[in-house]
Design a protein around this motif. Structure first.
Motif, mmCIF file in Angstrom:
data_model
loop_
_atom_site.group_PDB
_atom_site.id
_atom_site.type_symbol
_atom_site.label_atom_id
_atom_site.label_comp_id
_atom_site.label_asym_id
_atom_site.label_seq_id
_atom_site.Cartn_x
_atom_site.Cartn_y
_atom_site.Cartn_z
ATOM 1 N N GLU A 263 -11.274 40.026 -0.250
ATOM 2 C CA GLU A 263 -11.295 38.577 -0.426
ATOM 3 C C GLU A 263 -11.681 37.880 0.871
ATOM 4 O OE1 GLU A 263 -7.748 38.379 -3.839
ATOM 5 O OE2 GLU A 263 -7.357 37.790 -1.764
ATOM 6 N N ILE A 264 -11.140 38.354 1.994
ATOM 7 C CA ILE A 264 -11.465 37.758 3.299
ATOM 8 C C ILE A 264 -12.941 37.979 3.624
ATOM 9 C CG2 ILE A 264 -10.996 37.917 5.776
ATOM 10 C CD1 ILE A 264 -8.069 38.628 4.987
ATOM 11 N N ALA A 265 -13.455 39.166 3.296
ATOM 12 C CA ALA A 265 -14.875 39.456 3.542
ATOM 13 C C ALA A 265 -15.775 38.574 2.685
ATOM 14 C CB ALA A 265 -15.161 40.929 3.270
ATOM 15 N N GLN A 266 -15.397 38.362 1.435
ATOM 16 C CA GLN A 266 -16.183 37.483 0.563
ATOM 17 C C GLN A 266 -16.175 36.051 1.082
ATOM 18 O OE1 GLN A 266 -14.210 38.200 -3.162
ATOM 19 N NE2 GLN A 266 -15.444 40.009 -3.660
ATOM 20 N N GLU A 267 -15.006 35.599 1.514
ATOM 21 C CA GLU A 267 -14.908 34.246 2.067
ATOM 22 C C GLU A 267 -15.754 34.102 3.328
ATOM 23 O OE1 GLU A 267 -10.718 34.012 2.614
ATOM 24 O OE2 GLU A 267 -10.303 34.046 0.456
ATOM 25 N N ALA A 268 -16.006 35.213 4.007
ATOM 26 C CA ALA A 268 -16.841 35.200 5.216
ATOM 27 C C ALA A 268 -18.322 35.207 4.890
ATOM 28 C CB ALA A 268 -16.495 36.409 6.090
ATOM 29 N N GLY A 269 -18.665 35.268 3.604
ATOM 30 C CA GLY A 269 -20.061 35.258 3.216
ATOM 31 C C GLY A 269 -20.720 36.618 3.255
ATOM 32 N N LEU A 270 -19.923 37.695 3.339
ATOM 33 C CA LEU A 270 -20.469 39.041 3.404
ATOM 34 C C LEU A 270 -20.566 39.642 2.012
ATOM 35 C CD1 LEU A 270 -18.350 40.278 6.451
ATOM 36 C CD2 LEU A 270 -20.707 39.422 6.496
ATOM 37 N N THR A 271 -21.486 40.585 1.860
ATOM 38 C CA THR A 271 -21.583 41.351 0.620
ATOM 39 C C THR A 271 -20.482 42.393 0.615
ATOM 40 O OG1 THR A 271 -23.981 41.049 0.595
ATOM 41 C CG2 THR A 271 -23.075 42.801 -0.782
ATOM 42 N N THR A 272 -19.752 42.520 -0.483
ATOM 43 C CA THR A 272 -18.624 43.446 -0.510
ATOM 44 C C THR A 272 -18.865 44.586 -1.477
ATOM 45 O OG1 THR A 272 -17.474 42.131 -2.184
ATOM 46 C CG2 THR A 272 -16.976 41.647 0.122
ATOM 47 N N GLY A 273 -18.117 45.662 -1.263
ATOM 48 C CA GLY A 273 -18.188 46.822 -2.140
ATOM 49 C C GLY A 273 -16.898 47.600 -2.065
ATOM 50 N N TYR B 239 -23.387 43.071 6.116
ATOM 51 C CA TYR B 239 -24.443 42.110 6.443
ATOM 52 C C TYR B 239 -25.736 42.882 6.578
ATOM 53 C CZ TYR B 239 -27.471 39.134 9.288
ATOM 54 O OH TYR B 239 -28.535 38.411 9.778
ATOM 55 N N ARG B 240 -26.730 42.461 5.816
ATOM 56 C CA ARG B 240 -28.058 43.058 5.908
ATOM 57 C C ARG B 240 -29.026 41.952 6.267
ATOM 58 N NH1 ARG B 240 -30.433 47.799 3.214
ATOM 59 N NH2 ARG B 240 -32.683 47.697 3.546
ATOM 60 N N SER B 241 -29.551 42.040 7.472
ATOM 61 C CA SER B 241 -30.516 41.057 7.951
ATOM 62 C C SER B 241 -31.853 41.232 7.249
ATOM 63 C CB SER B 241 -30.695 41.238 9.458
ATOM 64 O OG SER B 241 -31.873 40.619 9.915
ATOM 65 N N PRO B 242 -32.588 40.153 7.054
ATOM 66 C CA PRO B 242 -33.959 40.298 6.525
ATOM 67 C C PRO B 242 -34.818 41.201 7.399
ATOM 68 C CG PRO B 242 -33.250 38.010 6.425
ATOM 69 C CD PRO B 242 -32.203 38.735 7.207
ATOM 70 N N ALA B 243 -34.426 41.361 8.667
ATOM 71 C CA ALA B 243 -35.196 42.213 9.576
ATOM 72 C C ALA B 243 -34.924 43.692 9.359
ATOM 73 C CB ALA B 243 -34.883 41.841 11.031
ATOM 74 N N ALA B 244 -33.889 44.027 8.597
ATOM 75 C CA ALA B 244 -33.537 45.435 8.389
ATOM 76 C C ALA B 244 -34.616 46.121 7.559
ATOM 77 C CB ALA B 244 -32.189 45.542 7.704
#
Length: 439
Positions: A55-65, A76-81
């Motif tokens: 939940e904390i990771a989602q609130e941080a705007g990160l993709t979770t699994g 976090y996956r940058s467009p540069a990845a």
């Protein structure tokens, strides 16, 4: 220590209310291993800690699994990845039992002017949150990272790391990374760990039905409380000083006192207590048990007896040993067995082989450079007596959270983390993730 750059201090101040609120939510979950339940292989409380972390990771705007209902992550996956090879920061949200002797509620975050207190603030909820928040900052910055980054949260590190095989059954291992669950600077080698039990025959008819031993015993700690009930029914209580099992020199093992008081017991019980006094009492490095092994890289062996228990017609003496990188389990077991009388037996109950990485590898050197740059102190890679996910997850080393001179904090009452250390750790994580993702 060098002061942090003002830009980081300002960002920390801005986020501080949200950071402390998130840490409070994590500490509130008593995530000690329990019976398996549906979608909770290590108990409902470790599973609840994972849910809270996600939940904390989602609130941080990160993709979770989530893999195997055992390991979760924020990514976090940058467009540069341009690759799927990801960097892994591997922490855990399960904790050891609180135990007794706390001066603050163990499952409530206490904040003083200088410290966080609570079970898990150091081991490992606080460090995990600092890594997650660092990844949040990188995502907010739109940092052009060449590789994806995952901050993983395990749920069984304290009870055998059986969560990692569940993760690896569904997900690839990181290309490299670290676990913030050891110490600074970066750790390239962890000692071997051997737990064993010596069974000693006794004559229960001689001791009688009132003979008993009790105490707070765990392989994670140097025990500090125990009681011995003698054959005539009178009982004596003994007190020592608790310490983590990988720092026995910081404690006062209560078994040393209990066995000293019982050396005149009749039969096998008295013989075992005399043997303990001759070979184990006060011998942190195994110096009286013919196992004083050492090497210049990882130091001296550590011996921690942690339980004596009565079971049927024998007593069992359980112990934990952390041994240097150049020593073998066979050497230790052979030497100990050579000290036992006829009728006594030694069994290995669990083992963890040493782990060692090349200290000159690029990712380890990158971590060492970040540490040196941020602290202004020597970041040369080191070894440790601890046991971390580096033994279970490929391509991982321990890096943080304890700074040099900090020892014997985890697994005890009043577990603490300096607020200034947390703030510095978050910056170290931010720059380390950035460095590893761009290698």
């Amino acid at each position: 220590m060098k002061p942090l750059e003002q830009k980081f201090e300002q960002r920390l101040d801005r986020d501080w209310p949200a950071i402390t609120a998130a840490l409070r939510r994590l500490i509130a979950v008593p995530s000690v291993e329990g019976p398996a339940a549906p979608r909770a292989p290590f108990g409902v409380n470790p599973r609840q800690a994972l849910t809270t972390g996600l939940e904390i990771a989602q609130e941080a705007g990160l993709t979770t699994g989530l893999a195997g209902d055992a390991v979760g992550w924020g990514e976090y996956r940058s467009p540069a990845a341009a690759t799927d090879d990801y960097v892994g920061i591997v922490g855990h949200l399960d904790v050891v039992a609180a135990g007794s002797g706390w001066h603050t509620p163990p499952f409530e975050l206490t904040i003083t002017p200088t410290q966080f207190l609570g079970r898990g603030v150091l081991d490992n909820k606080g460090p995990w949150l600092s890594a997650l928040w660092a990844l949040r900052w990188l995502a907010e910055d739109g940092a052009p990272l060449k590789r994806p980054v995952r901050v993983l949260a395990g749920s069984n590190e304290e009870s055998g790391s059986q969560d990692i095989p569940k993760y690896l059954a569904e997900q690839p291992a990181p290309i490299w990374g670290y676990t913030p669950d050891g110490k600074y600077p970066v750790v390239y080698g962890e000692r071997g760990i051997l737990r064993g039990a010596i069974t000693w025959p006794i004559d229960t008819a001689v001791l009688g039905p009132q003979f008993a031993i009790s105490g707070e015993f765990s392989p994670a700690i140097v025990p500090d409380r125990a009681a011995l009930t003698f054959p005539d029914g009178h009982q004596e209580h003994f007190h020592g000083k608790k310490a983590p099992s990988n720092a026995p020199e910081l404690g006062d093992n209560v078994l040393d006192h209990l066995t000293a008081a019982g050396t005149q017991l009749p039969g096998g019980a008295g013989d075992l207590f005399q043997w303990y006094q001759a070979h184990f009492a006060g011998a942190f490095a195994g110096e009286h048990a013919n196992i004083r092994f050492t090497d210049p890289v990882s130091g001296a062996l550590q011996l921690t007896p942690y339980r004596i228990a009565l079971s049927g017609d024998h007593l069992t003496l359980a112990f934990s040993i952390r041994y240097p990188l150049n020593t073998t389990e066979d050497e230790i077991v052979s030497n100990l067995r050579g000290l036992l009388p006829a009728g006594a037996a030694l069994t290995v109950t669990s083992r963890m082989a040493p782990v060692k990485h090349d200290p000159h590898s690029p990712f380890i050197q990158a971590l060492a450079k970040v540490y040196t740059d941020i602290t202004g102190t020597d970041g040369s890679p080191v070894t440790t007596t601890g046991a971390t996910y580096a033994r279970s997850m490929p391509n991982i080393v321990a890096f943080g959270p304890s700074f040099p001179g900090q020892k014997g904090i985890a697994h005890k009452e009043d577990e603490w983390l300096n607020i200034s250390d947390f703030r510095r750790m978050l910056v170290i994580n931010y720059l380390s993730i950035q460095a590893l993702a761009n290698l």
